[in-house]
Design a protein around this motif. Structure first.
Motif, PDB file in Angstrom:
ATOM      1  N   THR A   1       0.828  -1.162   0.015  1.00  0.00           N
ATOM      2  CA  THR A   1       0.007  -0.085  -0.049  1.00  0.00           C
ATOM      3  C   THR A   1       0.869   1.288   0.051  1.00  0.00           C
ATOM      4  N   ALA A   2       0.182   2.357  -0.334  1.00  0.00           N
ATOM      5  CA  ALA A   2       1.047   3.579  -0.336  1.00  0.00           C
ATOM      6  C   ALA A   2       1.756   3.986   0.883  1.00  0.00           C
ATOM      7  N   SER A   3       0.809   3.762   2.222  1.00  0.00           N
ATOM      8  CA  SER A   3       1.349   3.862   3.506  1.00  0.00           C
ATOM      9  C   SER A   3       2.639   3.021   3.794  1.00  0.00           C
ATOM     10  N   LYS A   4       2.476   1.854   3.572  1.00  0.00           N
ATOM     11  CA  LYS A   4       3.432   0.809   3.724  1.00  0.00           C
ATOM     12  C   LYS A   4       4.724   1.404   2.837  1.00  0.00           C
ATOM     13  N   ALA A   5       4.546   1.634   1.586  1.00  0.00           N
ATOM     14  CA  ALA A   5       5.759   2.213   0.660  1.00  0.00           C
ATOM     15  C   ALA A   5       6.411   3.288   1.278  1.00  0.00           C
ATOM     16  N   ARG A   6       5.782   4.303   1.816  1.00  0.00           N
ATOM     17  CA  ARG A   6       6.166   5.464   2.358  1.00  0.00           C
ATOM     18  C   ARG A   6       6.952   5.172   3.664  1.00  0.00           C
ATOM     19  N   ASP A   7       6.560   4.292   4.455  1.00  0.00           N
ATOM     20  CA  ASP A   7       7.301   3.837   5.781  1.00  0.00           C
ATOM     21  C   ASP A   7       8.732   3.178   5.575  1.00  0.00           C
ATOM     22  N   HIS A   8       8.486   2.429   4.242  1.00  0.00           N
ATOM     23  CA  HIS A   8       9.658   1.514   3.989  1.00  0.00           C
ATOM     24  C   HIS A   8      10.803   2.612   3.360  1.00  0.00           C
ATOM     25  N   ASN A   9      10.225   3.346   2.551  1.00  0.00           N
ATOM     26  CA  ASN A   9      11.272   4.381   1.804  1.00  0.00           C
ATOM     27  C   ASN A   9      11.976   5.316   2.793  1.00  0.00           C
ATOM     28  N   SER A  10      11.162   5.557   4.071  1.00  0.00           N
ATOM     29  CA  SER A  10      11.595   6.519   5.018  1.00  0.00           C
ATOM     30  C   SER A  10      12.872   5.931   5.967  1.00  0.00           C
ATOM     31  N   ASP A  11      13.196   4.591   5.771  1.00  0.00           N
ATOM     32  CA  ASP A  11      14.115   3.847   6.380  1.00  0.00           C
ATOM     33  C   ASP A  11      15.312   4.273   5.680  1.00  0.00           C
ATOM     34  N   PRO A  12      16.351   4.899   6.313  1.00  0.00           N
ATOM     35  CA  PRO A  12      17.786   5.199   5.565  1.00  0.00           C
ATOM     36  C   PRO A  12      18.428   3.820   5.246  1.00  0.00           C
ATOM     37  N   ASN A  13      18.020   2.664   5.725  1.00  0.00           N
ATOM     38  CA  ASN A  13      18.824   1.426   5.474  1.00  0.00           C
ATOM     39  C   ASN A  13      18.037   0.858   4.308  1.00  0.00           C
ATOM     40  N   ALA A  14      16.834   1.417   3.913  1.00  0.00           N
ATOM     41  CA  ALA A  14      16.225   0.231   2.736  1.00  0.00           C
ATOM     42  C   ALA A  14      17.207   0.340   1.535  1.00  0.00           C
ATOM     43  N   LEU A  15      17.144  -0.895   0.974  1.00  0.00           N
ATOM     44  CA  LEU A  15      18.080  -1.364  -0.089  1.00  0.00           C
ATOM     45  C   LEU A  15      17.459  -0.629  -1.229  1.00  0.00           C
ATOM     46  N   LEU A  16      15.999  -0.640  -1.614  1.00  0.00           N
ATOM     47  CA  LEU A  16      15.550   0.049  -2.744  1.00  0.00           C
ATOM     48  C   LEU A  16      14.225   0.674  -2.337  1.00  0.00           C
ATOM     49  N   GLN A  17      13.830   1.676  -3.149  1.00  0.00           N
ATOM     50  CA  GLN A  17      12.870   2.593  -2.987  1.00  0.00           C
ATOM     51  C   GLN A  17      11.438   1.944  -3.991  1.00  0.00           C
ATOM     52  N   LEU A  18      10.334   2.023  -3.058  1.00  0.00           N
ATOM     53  CA  LEU A  18       9.365   1.442  -3.436  1.00  0.00           C
ATOM     54  C   LEU A  18       8.288   2.393  -3.954  1.00  0.00           C
ATOM     55  N   PRO A  19       7.440   2.220  -5.036  1.00  0.00           N
ATOM     56  CA  PRO A  19       6.506   2.904  -5.720  1.00  0.00           C
ATOM     57  C   PRO A  19       5.375   3.107  -4.461  1.00  0.00           C
ATOM     58  N   GLU A  20       5.145   4.670  -4.077  1.00  0.00           N
ATOM     59  CA  GLU A  20       4.116   4.886  -3.273  1.00  0.00           C
ATOM     60  C   GLU A  20       2.617   4.803  -3.742  1.00  0.00           C
ATOM     61  N   ARG A  21       2.298   3.546  -3.889  1.00  0.00           N
ATOM     62  CA  ARG A  21       1.028   3.270  -4.234  1.00  0.00           C
ATOM     63  C   ARG A  21       0.684   1.789  -4.124  1.00  0.00           C
ATOM     64  N   ASP A  22      -0.734   1.349  -4.219  1.00  0.00           N
ATOM     65  CA  ASP A  22      -1.156  -0.068  -3.874  1.00  0.00           C
ATOM     66  C   ASP A  22      -0.725  -0.832  -5.363  1.00  0.00           C
TER      67      ASP A  22
ATOM     68  N   ASP B   1       9.520  -5.594  -8.135  1.00  0.00           N
ATOM     69  CA  ASP B   1       8.560  -4.849  -9.199  1.00  0.00           C
ATOM     70  C   ASP B   1       7.348  -4.818  -8.389  1.00  0.00           C
ATOM     71  N   LEU B   2       6.595  -3.752  -8.742  1.00  0.00           N
ATOM     72  CA  LEU B   2       5.304  -3.721  -8.470  1.00  0.00           C
ATOM     73  C   LEU B   2       4.333  -3.739  -9.542  1.00  0.00           C
ATOM     74  N   VAL B   3       3.327  -4.779  -9.600  1.00  0.00           N
ATOM     75  CA  VAL B   3       2.242  -5.150 -10.355  1.00  0.00           C
ATOM     76  C   VAL B   3       1.176  -4.375 -10.185  1.00  0.00           C
ATOM     77  N   ILE B   4       0.856  -3.306 -11.268  1.00  0.00           N
ATOM     78  CA  ILE B   4      -0.471  -2.457 -11.004  1.00  0.00           C
ATOM     79  C   ILE B   4      -1.462  -2.694 -11.831  1.00  0.00           C
ATOM     80  N   SER B   5      -1.267  -3.578 -12.957  1.00  0.00           N
ATOM     81  CA  SER B   5      -2.446  -3.930 -13.797  1.00  0.00           C
ATOM     82  C   SER B   5      -2.134  -5.150 -14.424  1.00  0.00           C
ATOM     83  N   ALA B   6      -3.109  -5.900 -14.691  1.00  0.00           N
ATOM     84  CA  ALA B   6      -2.847  -7.202 -15.588  1.00  0.00           C
ATOM     85  C   ALA B   6      -4.277  -7.290 -16.471  1.00  0.00           C
TER      86      ALA B   6
END
Length: 364
Positions: A265-286, A308-313
């Protein structure tokens, strides 16, 4: 005027036709009366290898200490099922008949018959049992439409819990599209009907009815412990299609991509991206976040990567792994399925060709 009204009122009472006996009962009793003749008890026997005597795992120390111990024992099981055709097809759960050497079916009228398992699908936990040819007086259940359900609809569970034949419980449809992976089952592909109608051991394979007495689901599991009171059923629209394939000997093919997914989710991605030790940045969306790509899978061949974040199929939005799995399950093996993927800030369109699901791989 008062006299006329009194005469009309009295005549109205006098002309009322006596109600039939069943009208004295509520809708639940009427629904049960309609479908109960189609509900069966299933008793099974299977041979189980004793620990230490499994093929390839024999323990010579057991022989030395205890001599000629029996290498196996007989195990009995019990469940429920529902007649779905007048020629003797019974729909039940795969886990009710899995590995059974003998299947005995007890009809609602007390007849006991040997059944033959004609097909199973572990991925959807469904199985079809056939009664002997020429069995007469069978009354199949009327099948409803699980796509018409809404939370709050009545739900009536029939079956034989704990060996107590012909048990009826009442509740409502608590939720729809409950993904079985959220209940800890990663080897299945199912979106379940959740109900608070009591479902207990022995109910498995029995029908879940609507208020009209039509089968809307097949009872399959109950959440024990702190979540007691939560029962789950396989939607009848899914079960109907799988049963048709199993009854004709057609293998049930489940398309597969070879992905292990987690919801983002966007909130989970923001929490992850705010971690300075995160290995990669995630798209902030569901979406459905790729946690792992299985080697040599369709996903690996299509070039999907972890993160990778799959957003449509297939032109349908994907907000969670269940959305992607639903599209994949409705796709065709070998035909291209277009995925829209976010990789960091880059948007990619990746065509992927689903393959038949290998054994013991039910995700993605």
């Amino acid at each position: 005027m008062r006299v006329c009204l009194a005469i009309i009122y009295c005549l109205g009472i006098a002309l009322v036709k006596p109600a039939p006996a069943f009208a004295e009962h509520g809708f639940v009793a009427q629904a049960v009366a309609r479908t109960a003749p189609a509900v069966v008890r299933i008793d099974t026997e299977r041979e189980v290898r004793n620990r230490g005597f499994e093929p390839g795992l024999e323990d010579p120390l057991l022989r030395e200490l205890f001599g000629d111990l029996p290498s196996s024992h007989r195990e009995n099981g019990q469940g429920s099922g529902v007649l779905i055709s007048a020629d003797g097809l019974v729909l039940t759960n795969n886990h009710v008949v899995d590995g059974a050497d003998r299947v005995q079916v007890t009809l609602a009228d007390g007849r006991q018959l040997d059944g033959a398992v004609v097909g199973t699908d572990p991925v959807t936990d469904l199985a079809v049992v056939r009664l002997p040819d020429g069995t007469k007086g069978l009354k199949p259940a009327a099948l409803g439409d699980s796509n018409d359900l809404a939370p709050g609809d009545w739900a009536i569970a029939l079956g034989n819990p704990y060996g107590l034949d012909s048990t009826v419980t009442l509740g409502i449809v608590s939720s729809l599209h409950r993904n079985i992976s959220s209940l800890g089952f990663t080897d299945k592909r199912l979106e379940l009907i959740q109900t608070d109608a009591a479902i207990n051991p022995g109910n498995s394979g029995g029908p879940l009815l609507n208020e009209a007495g039509e089968v809307i689901g097949l009872n399959t599991l109950v959440r024990a412990g702190p979540g007691a009171g939560l029962g789950f059923a396989i939607p009848i629209n899914l079960a109907r299609g799988v049963a048709q394939s199993l009854a004709t000997g057609t293998p049930v093919v489940h398309p597969y991509l070879g992905l292990q997914l987690v919801p983002l989710t966007a909130s989970k991605a923001r929490d992850h991206n705010s971690d300075p030790n995160a290995l990669l940045q995630l798209p902030e969306r569901d979406g459905a976040l790729v946690q792992q790509v299985l080697p040599q899978s369709p996903a690996a061949k299509a070039g999907l990567h972890r993160g990778d974040l799959v957003i449509s199929a297939g032109q349908k939005p994907v907000h969670a792994p269940a959305d992607l799995l639903a599209v994949v399950e409705g796709s065709k093996v070998g035909e291209a399925l277009d995925l829209e993927v976010l990789r960091g800030e880059e948007s990619l369109k990746l065509p992927i060709r689903p393959a038949p699901l290998p054994e013991a791989a039910a995700q993605g």
